[in-house]
Design a protein around this motif. Structure first.
Motif, PDB file in Angstrom:
ATOM      1  N   VAL A   5       0.845  -1.292   0.100  1.00  0.00           N
ATOM      2  CA  VAL A   5       0.216  -0.037  -0.064  1.00  0.00           C
ATOM      3  C   VAL A   5       0.969   1.236  -0.133  1.00  0.00           C
ATOM      4  O   VAL A   5       1.800   1.379   0.933  1.00  0.00           O
ATOM      5  N   GLU A   6       0.803   2.200  -1.178  1.00  0.00           N
ATOM      6  CA  GLU A   6       1.567   3.185  -1.109  1.00  0.00           C
ATOM      7  C   GLU A   6       0.976   4.668  -1.312  1.00  0.00           C
ATOM      8  O   GLU A   6      -0.190   4.709  -2.162  1.00  0.00           O
ATOM      9  N   ASN A   7       1.051   5.585  -0.471  1.00  0.00           N
ATOM     10  CA  ASN A   7       0.530   7.002  -0.640  1.00  0.00           C
ATOM     11  C   ASN A   7      -0.674   6.624  -0.686  1.00  0.00           C
ATOM     12  O   ASN A   7      -1.640   7.568  -1.323  1.00  0.00           O
ATOM     13  N   LEU A   8      -1.365   5.879   0.109  1.00  0.00           N
ATOM     14  CA  LEU A   8      -3.042   5.779  -0.081  1.00  0.00           C
ATOM     15  C   LEU A   8      -3.642   6.998   0.440  1.00  0.00           C
ATOM     16  O   LEU A   8      -3.613   7.062   1.808  1.00  0.00           O
ATOM     17  N   SER A   9      -4.546   7.571  -0.171  1.00  0.00           N
ATOM     18  CA  SER A   9      -5.445   8.720   0.411  1.00  0.00           C
ATOM     19  C   SER A   9      -6.706   8.580   0.108  1.00  0.00           C
ATOM     20  O   SER A   9      -6.966   8.297  -1.282  1.00  0.00           O
ATOM     21  N   GLY A  10      -7.583   8.681   0.831  1.00  0.00           N
ATOM     22  CA  GLY A  10      -9.174   8.584   0.515  1.00  0.00           C
ATOM     23  C   GLY A  10     -10.070   8.782   1.523  1.00  0.00           C
ATOM     24  O   GLY A  10      -9.649   9.316   2.588  1.00  0.00           O
ATOM     25  N   GLY A  11     -11.558   8.809   1.189  1.00  0.00           N
ATOM     26  CA  GLY A  11     -12.397   8.972   2.082  1.00  0.00           C
ATOM     27  C   GLY A  11     -13.947   8.590   1.365  1.00  0.00           C
ATOM     28  O   GLY A  11     -14.034   7.869   0.440  1.00  0.00           O
ATOM     29  N   TYR A  12     -14.928   9.301   1.932  1.00  0.00           N
ATOM     30  CA  TYR A  12     -16.233   9.427   1.376  1.00  0.00           C
ATOM     31  C   TYR A  12     -16.377  10.735   0.622  1.00  0.00           C
ATOM     32  O   TYR A  12     -16.738  11.509   1.238  1.00  0.00           O
ATOM     33  N   GLY A  13     -16.694  10.553  -0.612  1.00  0.00           N
ATOM     34  CA  GLY A  13     -17.116  12.086  -1.316  1.00  0.00           C
ATOM     35  C   GLY A  13     -16.281  13.161  -1.293  1.00  0.00           C
ATOM     36  O   GLY A  13     -14.853  12.656  -1.744  1.00  0.00           O
ATOM     37  N   GLN A  14     -16.299  14.108  -0.988  1.00  0.00           N
ATOM     38  CA  GLN A  14     -15.163  15.142  -0.913  1.00  0.00           C
ATOM     39  C   GLN A  14     -14.504  15.009   0.560  1.00  0.00           C
ATOM     40  O   GLN A  14     -13.381  15.708   0.665  1.00  0.00           O
ATOM     41  N   THR A  15     -14.900  14.160   1.482  1.00  0.00           N
ATOM     42  CA  THR A  15     -14.211  14.155   2.826  1.00  0.00           C
ATOM     43  C   THR A  15     -12.915  13.183   2.717  1.00  0.00           C
ATOM     44  O   THR A  15     -13.216  12.113   2.548  1.00  0.00           O
ATOM     45  N   THR A  16     -11.896  13.824   2.967  1.00  0.00           N
ATOM     46  CA  THR A  16     -10.662  12.720   3.121  1.00  0.00           C
ATOM     47  C   THR A  16     -10.305  12.213   4.548  1.00  0.00           C
ATOM     48  O   THR A  16     -10.314  13.088   5.474  1.00  0.00           O
ATOM     49  N   VAL A  17     -10.507  10.712   4.632  1.00  0.00           N
ATOM     50  CA  VAL A  17     -10.413  10.218   6.087  1.00  0.00           C
ATOM     51  C   VAL A  17      -9.090   9.753   6.249  1.00  0.00           C
ATOM     52  O   VAL A  17      -8.551   9.856   7.288  1.00  0.00           O
ATOM     53  N   ILE A  18      -8.393   9.136   5.289  1.00  0.00           N
ATOM     54  CA  ILE A  18      -7.006   8.573   5.570  1.00  0.00           C
ATOM     55  C   ILE A  18      -6.070   9.333   4.424  1.00  0.00           C
ATOM     56  O   ILE A  18      -6.558   9.603   3.281  1.00  0.00           O
ATOM     57  N   GLN A  19      -4.956   9.567   4.924  1.00  0.00           N
ATOM     58  CA  GLN A  19      -4.043  10.480   4.173  1.00  0.00           C
ATOM     59  C   GLN A  19      -2.509   9.772   4.248  1.00  0.00           C
ATOM     60  O   GLN A  19      -2.186   9.423   5.427  1.00  0.00           O
ATOM     61  N   ASN A  20      -2.013   9.617   2.998  1.00  0.00           N
ATOM     62  CA  ASN A  20      -0.652   9.184   2.804  1.00  0.00           C
ATOM     63  C   ASN A  20      -0.337   7.740   3.709  1.00  0.00           C
ATOM     64  O   ASN A  20       0.818   7.887   4.485  1.00  0.00           O
ATOM     65  N   ILE A  21      -1.135   6.766   3.397  1.00  0.00           N
ATOM     66  CA  ILE A  21      -0.938   5.555   3.911  1.00  0.00           C
ATOM     67  C   ILE A  21       0.003   4.532   3.186  1.00  0.00           C
ATOM     68  O   ILE A  21      -0.065   4.411   2.066  1.00  0.00           O
ATOM     69  N   ASN A  22       1.228   4.167   4.012  1.00  0.00           N
ATOM     70  CA  ASN A  22       1.976   3.335   3.357  1.00  0.00           C
ATOM     71  C   ASN A  22       2.504   2.191   4.311  1.00  0.00           C
ATOM     72  O   ASN A  22       2.694   2.206   5.397  1.00  0.00           O
ATOM     73  N   PHE A  23       2.260   0.959   3.634  1.00  0.00           N
ATOM     74  CA  PHE A  23       2.497  -0.209   4.513  1.00  0.00           C
ATOM     75  C   PHE A  23       2.819  -1.435   3.455  1.00  0.00           C
ATOM     76  O   PHE A  23       2.196  -1.595   2.623  1.00  0.00           O
ATOM     77  N   THR A  24       3.542  -2.555   4.132  1.00  0.00           N
ATOM     78  CA  THR A  24       3.580  -3.621   3.257  1.00  0.00           C
ATOM     79  C   THR A  24       3.477  -4.739   4.272  1.00  0.00           C
ATOM     80  O   THR A  24       3.700  -4.958   5.416  1.00  0.00           O
ATOM     81  N   ILE A  25       2.556  -5.819   3.903  1.00  0.00           N
ATOM     82  CA  ILE A  25       2.334  -7.063   4.473  1.00  0.00           C
ATOM     83  C   ILE A  25       3.130  -8.304   3.775  1.00  0.00           C
ATOM     84  O   ILE A  25       2.516  -8.676   2.664  1.00  0.00           O
TER      85      ILE A  25
END
Length: 236
Positions: A5-25
Motif C-alpha cells: 500500500v503506497e501513498n493511499l489517501s481517500g475517504g467518502y465523497g469530498q471528505t478525506t479520511v485517510i492520508q498518505n498511508i504506506n505499509f507492506t504485509i
C-alpha cells in the motif's frame, strides 16, 4: 505474496479520511491495524477490498494492482466484515456451497475443510439452519468458516473478536496461525492489542487517518494509548 500500500489517501465523497498511508504485509505474516473509533481503520479496509476508490496512491497484491486489475486482485483475497453479511434465504450448507462456487474451489477438499472448521466452531450440526436462527456470534463464525475454506493469499478481517465467545476467540487465533504458517498474509483490525499480542508480526497504529507508529508491539507500545493495550472484552 505481498500486499503493498503506497501513498493511499481517500475517504467518502469530498471528505478525506485517510492520508498518505504506506505499509507492506509480507507473505506468511500477520499485521494488526489498531486505533480508536474514527481513526480510519474501516476506511482503509474499504479501500483494500475495492468498496472505495482512492484519491491518490496504489494497492498492489502479488503484482495485481487493485485499480488496474480489480478482478485479478480480488480473486486473491478473502474478507470477513465486522458485521456479518448472510443471505436470509440460504441455509448454512448453501452459504458454504456458494463460497465454493464463487472461488471455484475443489468440491471434495473444500467440504472436508469446511467440515473441520464447522466442528471447531461447533456449527457442524447446524447445516440446515438459516441465518434467522443464528446469534451475532454464530453469524460471525459462519463468515469465518466461509473465508477460511478459501485458498486466499490475503485475509482481511475486520474486528473479528467482537461478539465471539472466549472459546471461539482462541479457535480463531489458532486458525490465524495456521494460515500464516501456510504462507498467507493476514490484515486484522482491532481496538486493542492484547488479543493478538502473541500472533501479530507487526502493528500499525492510526490516529485521525494517519499512521502514527508501526512495528512490533514492544517498539510502539509507548506511542499507543493505554486503552488500546488492555485486555480484549468478548461477548456471548
Amino acid at each position: 505474496m505481498t500486499l503493498q500500500v503506497e501513498n493511499l489517501s481517500g475517504g467518502y465523497g469530498q471528505t478525506t479520511v485517510i492520508q498518505n498511508i504506506n505499509f507492506t504485509i509480507p507473505a506468511g505474516s500477520v499485521t494488526a491495524l489498531i486505533g480508536l473509533n474514527g481513526s480510519g481503520k474501516s476506511t482503509i479496509i474499504n479501500h483494500l477490498i475495492g468498496l472505495l476508490a482512492p484519491k491518490t496512491g496504489s494497492v498492489v497484491l502479488n503484482s495485481h494492482n487493485l485499480a488496474q486489475d480489480p478482478v485479478g486482485f480480488k480473486k486473491q483475497i478473502a474478507y470477513v466484515p465486522e458485521q456479518p453479511v448472510l443471505y436470509e434465504e440460504l441455509n448454512l450448507q448453501e452459504h458454504i456451497q456458494a463460497m465454493i462456487n464463487i472461488y471455484h474451489l475443489n468440491e471434495k477438499t473444500s467440504w472436508e475443510e469446511a467440515t473441520r472448521l464447522l466442528k471447531i466452531f461447533r456449527l457442524d450440526d447446524k447445516l440446515n439452519w438459516f441465518p434467522t436462527h443464528f446469534s451475532k456470534g454464530m453469524r460471525q463464525k459462519v463468515m469465518i468458516v466461509m473465508a477460511f475454506i478459501t485458498q486466499a493469499d490475503l485475509f482481511i478481517i475486520d474486528e473479528p473478536f467482537l461478539g465471539l465467545d472466549v472459546l471461539a476467540v482462541q479457535d480463531l487465533l489458532t486458525l490465524i496461525d495456521e494460515k500464516r504458517e501456510s504462507g498467507a498474509s493476514l490484515l486484522i483490525t482491532t481496538h486493542v492489542m492484547s488479543t493478538l499480542k502473541a500472533h501479530a508480526d507487526q502493528y500499525i497504529y492510526l490516529e485521525q487517518g494517519q499512521i502514527v507508529a508501526s512495528g512490533a508491539i514492544d517498539a510502539i507500545s509507548d506511542q499507543v494509548p493505554v486503552m488500546l493495550i488492555g485486555e480484549e472484552q468478548t461477548n456471548g
